[in-house]
Design a protein around this motif. Structure first.
Motif, PDB file in Angstrom:
ATOM      1  N   LEU A 173      53.935  45.158 -19.686  1.00  0.00           N
ATOM      2  CA  LEU A 173      54.464  46.072 -20.552  1.00  0.00           C
ATOM      3  C   LEU A 173      54.700  45.819 -22.095  1.00  0.00           C
ATOM      4  O   LEU A 173      55.398  46.291 -22.924  1.00  0.00           O
ATOM      5  N   GLY A 174      54.140  44.547 -22.411  1.00  0.00           N
ATOM      6  CA  GLY A 174      54.062  43.911 -23.331  1.00  0.00           C
ATOM      7  C   GLY A 174      55.443  43.414 -23.942  1.00  0.00           C
ATOM      8  O   GLY A 174      55.545  43.173 -25.225  1.00  0.00           O
ATOM      9  N   ALA A 175      56.295  42.794 -23.057  1.00  0.00           N
ATOM     10  CA  ALA A 175      57.714  42.270 -23.250  1.00  0.00           C
ATOM     11  C   ALA A 175      57.455  41.134 -24.361  1.00  0.00           C
ATOM     12  O   ALA A 175      56.506  40.179 -24.202  1.00  0.00           O
ATOM     13  N   THR A 176      58.386  40.678 -25.216  1.00  0.00           N
ATOM     14  CA  THR A 176      58.331  39.373 -25.900  1.00  0.00           C
ATOM     15  C   THR A 176      58.790  38.532 -25.004  1.00  0.00           C
ATOM     16  O   THR A 176      59.320  38.883 -23.988  1.00  0.00           O
ATOM     17  N   SER A 177      58.708  37.171 -25.649  1.00  0.00           N
ATOM     18  CA  SER A 177      59.363  36.064 -24.719  1.00  0.00           C
ATOM     19  C   SER A 177      60.813  36.373 -24.415  1.00  0.00           C
ATOM     20  O   SER A 177      61.227  35.733 -23.287  1.00  0.00           O
ATOM     21  N   ALA A 222      63.078  47.373 -17.038  1.00  0.00           N
ATOM     22  CA  ALA A 222      64.284  47.373 -17.912  1.00  0.00           C
ATOM     23  C   ALA A 222      64.332  46.451 -19.199  1.00  0.00           C
ATOM     24  O   ALA A 222      64.591  46.854 -20.159  1.00  0.00           O
ATOM     25  N   ALA A 223      63.905  45.176 -18.891  1.00  0.00           N
ATOM     26  CA  ALA A 223      63.784  44.481 -19.949  1.00  0.00           C
ATOM     27  C   ALA A 223      62.915  44.515 -21.028  1.00  0.00           C
ATOM     28  O   ALA A 223      63.288  44.372 -22.323  1.00  0.00           O
ATOM     29  N   ALA A 224      61.758  45.124 -20.640  1.00  0.00           N
ATOM     30  CA  ALA A 224      60.764  45.580 -21.668  1.00  0.00           C
ATOM     31  C   ALA A 224      61.401  46.700 -22.389  1.00  0.00           C
ATOM     32  O   ALA A 224      60.913  46.911 -23.806  1.00  0.00           O
ATOM     33  N   LYS A 225      62.281  47.431 -22.177  1.00  0.00           N
ATOM     34  CA  LYS A 225      62.927  48.480 -22.951  1.00  0.00           C
ATOM     35  C   LYS A 225      64.201  47.874 -23.518  1.00  0.00           C
ATOM     36  O   LYS A 225      65.015  48.912 -24.164  1.00  0.00           O
ATOM     37  N   GLY A 226      64.613  46.783 -23.600  1.00  0.00           N
ATOM     38  CA  GLY A 226      65.891  46.082 -24.316  1.00  0.00           C
ATOM     39  C   GLY A 226      66.942  46.081 -23.464  1.00  0.00           C
ATOM     40  O   GLY A 226      68.037  45.546 -24.139  1.00  0.00           O
TER      41      GLY A 226
END
Length: 454
Positions: A173-177, A222-226
């Motif tokens: 989903l393109g999450a940052t580190s 959830a994490a990928a959305k902040g």
């Protein structure tokens, strides 16, 4: 992300993030293809069995919209629905891959989650491979940090599987580190699955993998959305490792070689359809049979000495179901002598009632041996002693398991396993087509039309 006080969660999140772009060498890319094909080999037979079929009925109304393929019911739906059912099916017939040093089956939950998300967002095949590699990287290394004490009360594939699935999801989903780190932290709060579920009757064990895939997806999405978590979740004094093992984690061991080697290249491919703690005894019996006249008809007694889990989990002299039989060293040794192998056939209803097998089971005993236990989990060994009716005794110390990195399953053997296991689910043409997609093409599995024979 914090840099003044690096911690294992941050190190692992950074490593996973780098798998999105770092060069893929041929060995690692091929290992990802092998893992994916082995996932299908173990998943498809479970798609027509409980508990996955029952889950399909229970949650049909919650399938939702999406492009993820649920191989249990053949429908497209949301990634969480597909991952829940597919991962459950994948952990049903006990053929899913193992990271032996961590006592962990990463594939069922990590690949189920990654494939469902990849299909839904129409990711590239390379993105899928990278997410699988990253999910294995994090999950396997966390397992190293908490084993072997974690396994006394917790089922690693249920607990750590949640974290591996979360990482793979976040990566796709393109999450940052930093977001991948939060996915790990969130997933550590959702992880569960105790050892009693591996004992006796019940269907909870396969659901452990299904829940891990589903909960990991929730954490990754959830994490990928902040949505954030504590970035000290793994190593804090009241964090995941402390709560589920006898320390705050052996992170020096877990992080050794990070970025130098990756766990997906050191996987065990299961050669037998039962608990992996029984494998050394089966392999040892095969070695003895190659040099001595040992047949089902000439057995007086068989005694097996193994490590702690060999006895505590697999000493089941009177299994009452296929699930229990897969964890019974008495049943599996007897079935091997009668059938010549322990794969899907060994757990069919008529075979479970075979009088020859039941007679042999009475002659099989098992005990724990201290020096073998001392080398677990890094080495899975068994000493097997066979006494025949003519009074001869044959003994062999089996120091490896077929399929482990020390004695790996070749590509040819992997393909033979795949073809055998999916033969009851797919037509020969469909089986070959899926194999070619997984091993030779850059297409996502699911784009090839096939239907499971239900």
């Amino acid at each position: 992300m914090k840099t003044t006080l690096p911690n294992p969660l941050e190190r692992l999140a950074q490593s996973a993030y780098h798998w999105n772009t770092r060069p893929l060498d041929a060995e690692t890319e091929w290992a990802a293809r092998r893992a994916l094909l082995d996932w299908f080999a173990t998943t498809l037979p479970g798609c027509s069995q409980a508990p996955a079929t029952l889950l399909s009925e229970a949650f049909a109304a919650t399938r939702g919209a999406g492009g993820a393929v649920c191989y249990v019911d053949g429908h497209l739906g949301s990634p969480r629905y597909a991952a829940l059912l597919n991962a459950t099916a994948s952990h049903t017939v006990e053929f899913d891959d193992i990271f032996k040093d961590g006592g962990y089956h990463p594939g069922s939950s990590t690949i189920a989650a990654a494939l469902a998300v990849a299909q839904d967002i129409q990711a590239t095949r390379e993105q899928l491979h990278r997410a699988i590699i990253g999910g294995y990287e994090v999950g396997c290394r966390i397992a190293l940090a908490i084993q072997p004490s974690h396994y006394r009360f917790w089922h690693t594939s249920a607990t750590v599987g949640t974290l591996g699935a979360a990482v793979a999801t976040a990566m796709l989903l393109g999450a940052t580190s930093e977001q991948i780190g939060h996915a790990i932290g969130l997933a550590s709060s959702f992880a569960g699955g105790h050892q009693q579920s591996l004992q006796g009757e019940g269907m909870a064990k396969p659901l452990h993998a299904g829940h891990a895939a589903d909960a990991g997806l929730m954490a990754g999405m959830a994490a990928a959305k902040g949505i954030t978590a504590s970035l000290d979740s793994l190593h804090a004094s009241n964090g995941f490792a402390a709560a589920t093992s006898d320390s705050t984690g052996n992170w020096d061991v877990a992080l050794e070689g990070l970025d130098d080697w990756t766990p997906i290249t050191r996987m065990t491919v299961k050669n037998h359809g039962c608990c992996g703690h029984i494998f050394p005894a089966l392999d040892g019996l095969k070695v003895l049979q190659a040099t001595a006249p040992i047949t089902a008809e000439c057995i007086e007694s068989i005694h097996i000495e193994g490590y702690g889990a060999t006895y505590s989990m697999c000493n089941r002299p009177t299994p009452s179901s296929a699930q229990e039989a897969r964890f019974s060293i008495q049943y599996c040794i007897a079935a091997y002598l009668v059938l010549g192998k322990v794969r899907l056939q060994a757990f069919e209803p008529t075979v479970l009632e075979d009088a020859r097998i039941h007679s042999l089971m009475l002659k099989v005993s098992v005990a724990e041996r201290a020096d073998i236990t001392a080398r677990y989990p890094r080495q899975r060994m068994a000493n097997i002693r066979v006494t025949t009716t003519d009074g001869n005794t044959y003994q062999h110390l089996q120091e490896t398991r077929k399929g482990d990195p020390e004695d790996p399953m070749t590509d040819v053997e992997l393909l033979e396993k795949y073809q055998e296991l999916v033969s009851g689910s797919l037509s020969p043409a469909a089986s070959q087509s899926l194999q070619e997609v997984v091993m030779s093409s850059n297409d996502l599995p699911g784009s090839v039309a096939f239907s499971i024979q239900r």
